[in-house]
Write a protein that holds these residues in place. Structure first.
Motif, PDB file in Angstrom:
ATOM      1  N   GLU A   1      16.256 -10.730  30.065  1.00 46.70           N
ATOM      2  CA  GLU A   1      17.443 -10.479  30.903  1.00 46.70           C
ATOM      3  C   GLU A   1      18.413 -11.659  30.856  1.00 46.70           C
ATOM      4  O   GLU A   1      19.063 -11.997  31.839  1.00 46.70           O
ATOM      5  CB  GLU A   1      17.024 -10.199  32.343  1.00 46.70           C
ATOM      6  N   PHE A   2      18.527 -12.282  29.690  1.00 45.96           N
ATOM      7  CA  PHE A   2      19.279 -13.534  29.553  1.00 45.96           C
ATOM      8  C   PHE A   2      20.759 -13.362  29.864  1.00 45.96           C
ATOM      9  O   PHE A   2      21.359 -14.168  30.569  1.00 45.96           O
ATOM     10  CB  PHE A   2      19.105 -14.071  28.132  1.00 45.96           C
TER      11      PHE A   2
ATOM     12  N   ALA B   1      19.086  -5.785  23.204  1.00 44.55           N
ATOM     13  CA  ALA B   1      18.179  -4.694  23.587  1.00 44.55           C
ATOM     14  C   ALA B   1      17.934  -4.665  25.087  1.00 44.55           C
ATOM     15  O   ALA B   1      17.790  -3.593  25.680  1.00 44.55           O
ATOM     16  CB  ALA B   1      16.853  -4.833  22.844  1.00 44.55           C
ATOM     17  N   ASP B   2      17.904  -5.838  25.732  1.00 42.86           N
ATOM     18  CA  ASP B   2      17.647  -5.903  27.172  1.00 42.86           C
ATOM     19  C   ASP B   2      18.787  -5.314  28.006  1.00 42.86           C
ATOM     20  O   ASP B   2      18.635  -5.100  29.209  1.00 42.86           O
ATOM     21  CB  ASP B   2      17.413  -7.353  27.604  1.00 42.86           C
ATOM     22  N   LEU B   3      19.934  -5.063  27.378  1.00 39.42           N
ATOM     23  CA  LEU B   3      21.084  -4.536  28.117  1.00 39.42           C
ATOM     24  C   LEU B   3      20.989  -3.029  28.357  1.00 39.42           C
ATOM     25  O   LEU B   3      21.786  -2.472  29.109  1.00 39.42           O
ATOM     26  CB  LEU B   3      22.386  -4.845  27.353  1.00 39.42           C
TER      27      LEU B   3
ATOM     28  N   ILE C   1      16.374   0.343  17.914  1.00 40.70           N
ATOM     29  CA  ILE C   1      17.441   1.347  17.813  1.00 40.70           C
ATOM     30  C   ILE C   1      16.863   2.729  18.050  1.00 40.70           C
ATOM     31  O   ILE C   1      17.426   3.543  18.789  1.00 40.70           O
ATOM     32  CB  ILE C   1      18.138   1.267  16.442  1.00 40.70           C
ATOM     33  N   ASN C   2      15.716   3.005  17.420  1.00 38.20           N
ATOM     34  CA  ASN C   2      15.070   4.308  17.600  1.00 38.20           C
ATOM     35  C   ASN C   2      14.694   4.537  19.056  1.00 38.20           C
ATOM     36  O   ASN C   2      14.919   5.619  19.611  1.00 38.20           O
ATOM     37  CB  ASN C   2      13.827   4.405  16.722  1.00 38.20           C
ATOM     38  N   LYS C   3      14.107   3.517  19.682  1.00 36.72           N
ATOM     39  CA  LYS C   3      13.685   3.656  21.075  1.00 36.72           C
ATOM     40  C   LYS C   3      14.887   3.842  21.990  1.00 36.72           C
ATOM     41  O   LYS C   3      14.869   4.678  22.909  1.00 36.72           O
ATOM     42  CB  LYS C   3      12.892   2.428  21.512  1.00 36.72           C
ATOM     43  N   THR C   4      15.940   3.069  21.772  1.00 38.86           N
ATOM     44  CA  THR C   4      17.133   3.153  22.610  1.00 38.86           C
ATOM     45  C   THR C   4      17.838   4.495  22.435  1.00 38.86           C
ATOM     46  O   THR C   4      18.447   5.015  23.376  1.00 38.86           O
ATOM     47  CB  THR C   4      18.106   2.006  22.263  1.00 38.86           C
ATOM     48  N   SER C   5      17.727   5.068  21.228  1.00 38.84           N
ATOM     49  CA  SER C   5      18.416   6.330  20.935  1.00 38.84           C
ATOM     50  C   SER C   5      17.649   7.550  21.428  1.00 38.84           C
ATOM     51  O   SER C   5      18.231   8.631  21.534  1.00 38.84           O
ATOM     52  CB  SER C   5      18.647   6.463  19.426  1.00 38.84           C
TER      53      SER C   5
END
Length: 464
Positions: free
Chosen positions: A231-232, A282-284, A319-323
């Motif tokens: 969460e930087f 990715a954390d966003l 990318i796959n997980k976020t999509s």
């Protein structure tokens, strides 16, 4: 820079290959007789992707044996349905371990979205004080004690530094390369407890991590890395640096992201810099300040500047997980078996709208949903395919569930319910998804079979 000749490269490659030695893990587990077990390790610990190192079938007398070719010290684990037995293995060493009695997850545990196998340190026969695993266990116990002390009484810079000095003095015998790095990463993790609003300390810790570098095979690296950079961006909300990062993401400027990490935070280690950029973006995903499309687009653009193969693989996984379940992206294909025993693929259904109902026969709601979905089928026959995917159910049960509906819907099982659940990020059961004619996600929230969905289908399916 001078070019390295092909012969030297070949010699180096041969030397690395020759360094691998056979490591043996054996034991006796009578309750596992006839079952196949595996030794695995984490290839990274952002997505927690696993790499299988070997398989063994437990003999009728309960004996099993793994012969692993490894060239470095690894933390490995043997997963079962309800446990994960961890141990450290070194090239060329032998380990005799025991496993707890075999037990499958109950249906309640399978349906529980928060269930996770219990981690424990494997019991190693004949282990004594000087053994590698014993040393690591002692260090971890001491580290946990110091961490808990600072959680309880406060984490001031001076007291944390004192704790690090004490740990250094106590564990001088942990001097193998893996152990030295492990301790260094743990000290970073400990010191990071005092960062808070202390920007100079944060910068110092990042410099220390940069100096050690990124060792993907060392679990302590991932603990430190995820803690330091978790969460930087959002953690700096309201600051000038936050606004700078936000502008970089909004503008989809991957090169600027890498330059900020190199110049502002002095992350000169290329591997660590790439990995940090990936994690920061990715954390966003879970924050309202950034849309999912912005995060996906930025991750895709990072692919143009990420050079390391492992990092590129990790990036694609993210990318796959976020999509997954994101409107407009293609649903992952999978194979299933219908109530008549016929195999089909999700992609076979393209050309029609597809409603996916991830369910289980033990849930009362499944019965109620099926009755509602039958009415949906009657209303949109020819335009809508309803696929009820029974997770953790056997084929006989599914065939019985399908009988009253006279083939008005598909009833299906899959070879591996856990795998499909992971691919689709299905946490709770039942879960529902709606796909368009091209197999893309059309509706992911509010897809429970009710009047709201009925209205959506009326407005969508009847449009010519």
């Amino acid at each position: 820079m001078k070019k390295i000749s092909c012969s030297i490269i070949a010699l180096l490659a041969f030397g690395l290959q020759a360094a691998a030695k056979t490591t043996v893990i054996s034991g006796n587990a009578p309750t596992f007789a006839g079952k196949t077990i595996a030794v695995r390790t984490y290839s990274e610990q952002i997505l927690n992707e696993e790499e299988e190192l070997g398989q063994a079938t437990v003999a009728s007398d309960g004996s099993f044996k793994f012969e692993l070719e490894i060239d470095r010290t690894l933390q490995v684990f043997i997963p079962t349905d309800v446990t994960k037995a961890f141990l450290y293995v070194e090239p060329g060493e032998n380990y005799t371990i025991s496993l707890p009695d075999y037990r499958e997850r109950t249906i309640i545990e399978k349906l529980d979205p928060y269930f996770a196998p219990k981690d424990y340190l494997a019991t190693i026969e004949g282990m004594h004080r000087g053994d590698f695993n014993f040393q690591m266990m002692e260090f971890e116990d001491a580290f946990d004690f110091y961490s808990m002390k600072h959680i309880t009484y406060g984490a001031q810079v001076d007291s944390l530094r004192k704790s690090v000095r004490e740990l250094r003095n106590i564990f001088t015998d942990l001097n193998k390369p893996f152990q030295e790095k492990f301790k260094s990463y743990r000290y970073i993790l400990l010191m990071n407890m005092c960062v808070g609003e202390n920007q100079p300390m944060q910068d110092t810790i990042i410099l220390q991590l940069n100096a050690i570098g990124a060792d993907y095979s060392n679990p302590a690296f991932w603990d430190a890395f995820n803690n330091v950079f978790g969460e930087f961006i959002v953690g700096q909300l309201g600051s000038e640096e936050y606004e700078l990062f936000k502008r970089v993401v909004v503008d989809n400027n991957a090169k600027m992201m890498m330059e900020i990490l190199r110049q502002r935070y002095k992350i000169t280690n290329p591997l660590l810099r790439e990995l940090t950029a990936i994690k920061l973006v990715a954390d966003l995903t879970s924050h309202q300040e950034f849309s999912r499309s912005q995060v996906i687009t930025m991750l895709q653009t990072l692919g143009t500047v990420i050079k390391d193969k492992d990092n590129r693989d990790l990036l694609q996984g993210l990318i796959n997980k976020t999509s997954v379940n994101y409107i407009g992206t293609t649903a992952p294909d999978f194979e299933a078996v219908d109530e008549d025993g016929k195999t089909f693929k999700l992609s076979d259904l393209k050309g029609k709208y597809v409603y996916l109902n991830f369910c289980n026969s033990n849930l009362e709601k499944t019965g109620r949903d099926l009755q509602v979905l039958r009415r949906f089928y009657d209303s949109y026959d020819g335009a809508l395919v309803i696929v009820n995917i029974f997770l953790y159910d056997n084929k006989e049960t599914v065939k019985r569930m399908a009988k009253p509906y006279q083939e008005k819907m598909k009833f299906a099982t899959v070879p591996n319910s856990d795998a499909l659940r992971h691919i689709y990020d299905v946490k709770g059961i039942p879960s529902y998804l709606l796909l368009d004619k091209e197999g893309k996600f059309l509706m992911t929230k509010g897809t429970e079979p009710n009047d709201e969905l009925r209205l959506f289908l009326q407005n969508t399916l009847q449009l010519k």
